[in-house]
Design a protein around this motif. Structure first.
Motif, PDB file in Angstrom:
ATOM      1  N   ALA A 191       0.727  -0.938  -0.531  1.00 19.76           N
ATOM      2  CA  ALA A 191      -0.238  -0.343   0.313  1.00 19.76           C
ATOM      3  C   ALA A 191       1.060   0.918   0.489  1.00 19.76           C
ATOM      4  N   LEU A 192       2.071   1.419   1.156  1.00 17.40           N
ATOM      5  CA  LEU A 192       3.457   2.473   0.739  1.00 17.40           C
ATOM      6  C   LEU A 192       3.033   2.670  -0.112  1.00 17.40           C
ATOM      7  N   ALA A 193       3.701   1.428  -0.711  1.00 15.66           N
ATOM      8  CA  ALA A 193       4.346   1.594  -2.504  1.00 15.66           C
ATOM      9  C   ALA A 193       3.580   2.139  -3.732  1.00 15.66           C
ATOM     10  N   ALA A 194       2.972   1.635  -3.495  1.00 17.80           N
ATOM     11  CA  ALA A 194       1.711   2.631  -4.542  1.00 17.80           C
ATOM     12  C   ALA A 194       1.307   4.016  -4.528  1.00 17.80           C
ATOM     13  N   LEU A 195       1.533   4.202  -3.057  1.00 11.65           N
ATOM     14  CA  LEU A 195       1.360   5.613  -2.418  1.00 11.65           C
ATOM     15  C   LEU A 195       2.480   6.442  -2.520  1.00 11.65           C
ATOM     16  N   GLY A 196       3.787   5.877  -3.022  1.00 16.22           N
ATOM     17  CA  GLY A 196       4.911   6.520  -3.657  1.00 16.22           C
ATOM     18  C   GLY A 196       5.423   6.837  -1.660  1.00 16.22           C
ATOM     19  N   LEU A 197       4.931   6.133  -0.682  1.00 16.11           N
ATOM     20  CA  LEU A 197       5.304   6.276   0.357  1.00 16.11           C
ATOM     21  C   LEU A 197       6.262   5.144   0.698  1.00 16.11           C
ATOM     22  N   LEU A 198       6.754   4.321   0.256  1.00 17.36           N
ATOM     23  CA  LEU A 198       7.909   3.385   0.306  1.00 17.36           C
ATOM     24  C   LEU A 198       8.959   4.008   0.965  1.00 17.36           C
ATOM     25  N   SER A 199       9.607   3.352   1.649  1.00 12.77           N
ATOM     26  CA  SER A 199      11.563   3.803   1.552  1.00 12.77           C
ATOM     27  C   SER A 199      12.391   2.804   2.683  1.00 12.77           C
ATOM     28  N   VAL A 200      13.255   3.368   2.568  1.00 12.18           N
ATOM     29  CA  VAL A 200      13.934   2.213   3.769  1.00 12.18           C
ATOM     30  C   VAL A 200      13.618   2.418   5.941  1.00 12.18           C
ATOM     31  N   ALA A 201      12.632   4.003   5.960  1.00 13.25           N
ATOM     32  CA  ALA A 201      12.884   3.796   7.403  1.00 13.25           C
ATOM     33  C   ALA A 201      11.309   3.999   7.642  1.00 13.25           C
ATOM     34  N   ALA A 202      10.346   3.581   6.204  1.00 11.01           N
ATOM     35  CA  ALA A 202       8.785   3.024   6.960  1.00 11.01           C
ATOM     36  C   ALA A 202       9.447   1.614   6.317  1.00 11.01           C
ATOM     37  N   GLY A 203      10.015   0.805   5.837  1.00 10.90           N
ATOM     38  CA  GLY A 203      10.358  -0.139   5.482  1.00 10.90           C
ATOM     39  C   GLY A 203      10.405  -1.162   7.334  1.00 10.90           C
ATOM     40  N   ALA A 204      11.607  -0.215   7.748  1.00  7.20           N
ATOM     41  CA  ALA A 204      12.011  -0.499   9.410  1.00  7.20           C
ATOM     42  C   ALA A 204      10.778  -0.217  10.118  1.00  7.20           C
ATOM     43  N   ILE A 205      10.234   0.458   9.790  1.00  3.16           N
ATOM     44  CA  ILE A 205       9.457   0.778  11.382  1.00  3.16           C
ATOM     45  C   ILE A 205       8.236  -0.291  10.642  1.00  3.16           C
ATOM     46  N   ILE A 206       8.195  -1.005   9.762  1.00  6.01           N
ATOM     47  CA  ILE A 206       6.916  -1.850   9.189  1.00  6.01           C
ATOM     48  C   ILE A 206       7.371  -3.115  10.059  1.00  6.01           C
ATOM     49  N   ALA A 207       8.943  -3.318   9.734  1.00  8.21           N
ATOM     50  CA  ALA A 207      10.012  -4.438  11.164  1.00  8.21           C
ATOM     51  C   ALA A 207       9.507  -4.663  12.235  1.00  8.21           C
ATOM     52  N   LEU A 208       9.052  -3.199  12.772  1.00  3.50           N
ATOM     53  CA  LEU A 208       9.549  -2.979  14.006  1.00  3.50           C
ATOM     54  C   LEU A 208       7.911  -3.374  14.517  1.00  3.50           C
ATOM     55  N   LEU A 209       7.214  -2.919  14.085  1.00  2.57           N
ATOM     56  CA  LEU A 209       5.745  -2.986  14.509  1.00  2.57           C
ATOM     57  C   LEU A 209       5.348  -4.675  14.100  1.00  2.57           C
ATOM     58  N   ILE A 210       5.495  -5.267  12.943  1.00  2.00           N
ATOM     59  CA  ILE A 210       5.437  -6.229  13.588  1.00  2.00           C
ATOM     60  C   ILE A 210       5.292  -7.168  14.201  1.00  2.00           C
ATOM     61  N   ALA A 211       6.970  -6.808  15.058  1.00  2.00           N
ATOM     62  CA  ALA A 211       7.681  -7.609  15.656  1.00  2.00           C
ATOM     63  C   ALA A 211       6.959  -7.276  17.029  1.00  2.00           C
ATOM     64  N   VAL A 212       6.752  -5.711  17.452  1.00  2.00           N
ATOM     65  CA  VAL A 212       6.150  -5.228  18.508  1.00  2.00           C
ATOM     66  C   VAL A 212       5.205  -6.581  18.976  1.00  2.00           C
ATOM     67  N   SER A 213       4.241  -6.286  17.355  1.00  2.00           N
ATOM     68  CA  SER A 213       2.851  -6.686  17.684  1.00  2.00           C
ATOM     69  C   SER A 213       2.726  -8.325  18.540  1.00  2.00           C
ATOM     70  N   VAL A 214       3.689  -9.040  18.071  1.00  2.00           N
ATOM     71  CA  VAL A 214       4.154 -10.247  18.121  1.00  2.00           C
ATOM     72  C   VAL A 214       4.134 -10.430  19.940  1.00  2.00           C
ATOM     73  N   PHE A 215       4.777  -9.681  20.357  1.00  2.00           N
ATOM     74  CA  PHE A 215       5.135  -9.585  21.480  1.00  2.00           C
ATOM     75  C   PHE A 215       4.255  -9.222  22.603  1.00  2.00           C
ATOM     76  N   GLY A 216       3.280  -8.011  21.586  1.00  2.00           N
ATOM     77  CA  GLY A 216       1.510  -8.282  22.576  1.00  2.00           C
ATOM     78  C   GLY A 216       1.179  -9.236  22.707  1.00  2.00           C
TER      79      GLY A 216
END
Length: 263
Positions: A191-216
């Motif tokens: 979705a971010l890529a389609a909107l032109g918002l995907l970046s290294v920072a955005a990718g890192a944030i996605i990875a971090l959010l996935i990790a913390v959701s597992v810990f949740g």
């Protein structure tokens, strides 16, 4: 079981969309505050508070803490950081947990973690809602967490072999985590890529959010095992209690609220 889970999930999604897009900010804050208060009512059992008046008193602390931050931006942001500190403690407890170990002073730990985590999630939801395109970002976050949950369920059921945390949640597997991560990245990264918002920072944030959701998710398993409580509640058919449905969101919300300016 699966059918009731799907029906409940769809119903909750429709309600969440209505709350996010149709309610004005004050109404949104009240709605999220009500959810946080109900979650605190369930969390009270993890802290050994079983009597009705005890649970009601504990739950009432959430709106009191919420009202304390109104009109105080500094205190509002501090609540997010306190929530992150609480999650750091929770993750440490998850990592050091052993099936034959009971943490000393668990009731106090559980009680304080609940107040910090639920208050931070409420403040984070309001922070995101008030940000530019905040409603869209909230939905994006909830879709990410849901995609991770769905991907983990089906991948774990189909290919799951290696246990993720056997002392806490024997049904969870590394294959499930991988499947959830892949689906989350494909859906929300796409979705971010389609909107032109995907970046290294955005990718890192996605990875971090996935990790913390597992810990949740794992935190609730820890809370249940340490307190001897089988289910957080029976409010939601097919899911159990409210906390069973929002445990991953509680972890992701404060993290994303603080990192959104980097996207």
């Amino acid at each position: 079981m699966l059918r009731s889970r799907v029906i409940t999930a769809v119903g909750l999604a429709l309600v969440a969309l209505a709350v996010i897009y149709l309610l004005p900010p004050p109404g949104f804050a009240l709605a999220v505050g009500a959810v946080a208060t109900l979650a605190a009512w369930e969390w009270a059992r993890f802290a050994g508070l079983t009597m009705g008046w005890q649970r009601a008193t504990y739950a009432a602390a959430i709106p009191v803490l919420g009202l304390a931050t109104l009109g105080r931006p500094g205190l509002h942001e501090a609540t997010l950081w306190v929530g992150l500190a609480a999650w750091a403690v929770a993750i440490l407890l998850i990592l050091i947990h052993r099936s034959d170990r009971t943490f000393s002073g668990w009731r106090w730990v559980a009680a304080l973690l609940g107040l910090a985590i639920l208050s931070a999630a409420w403040n984070a939801a309001m922070t995101l809602r008030m940000a530019p395109n905040g409603a869209h970002w909230l939905v994006w976050l909830f879709v990410l967490v849901s995609a991770v949950d769905i991907g983990a369920y089906f991948a774990g059921t189909t290919w799951g072999r290696r246990k993720l945390a056997p002392a806490l949640s024997p049904a969870k597997t590394w294959e499930g985590v991988a499947g959830g991560a892949v689906l989350g990245i494909l859906v929300c990264g796409g979705a971010l890529a389609a909107l032109g918002l995907l970046s290294v920072a955005a990718g890192a944030i996605i990875a971090l959010l996935i990790a913390v959701s597992v810990f949740g998710d794992l935190l609730e398993s820890l809370l249940k095992r340490q307190s001897g409580v089988k289910d957080s509640g029976t409010l939601l058919p097919g899911h159990g209690g409210l906390l069973d449905r929002i445990d991953s969101e509680l972890a992701a919300l404060p993290v994303f609220a603080l990192l959104l300016p980097l996207v």
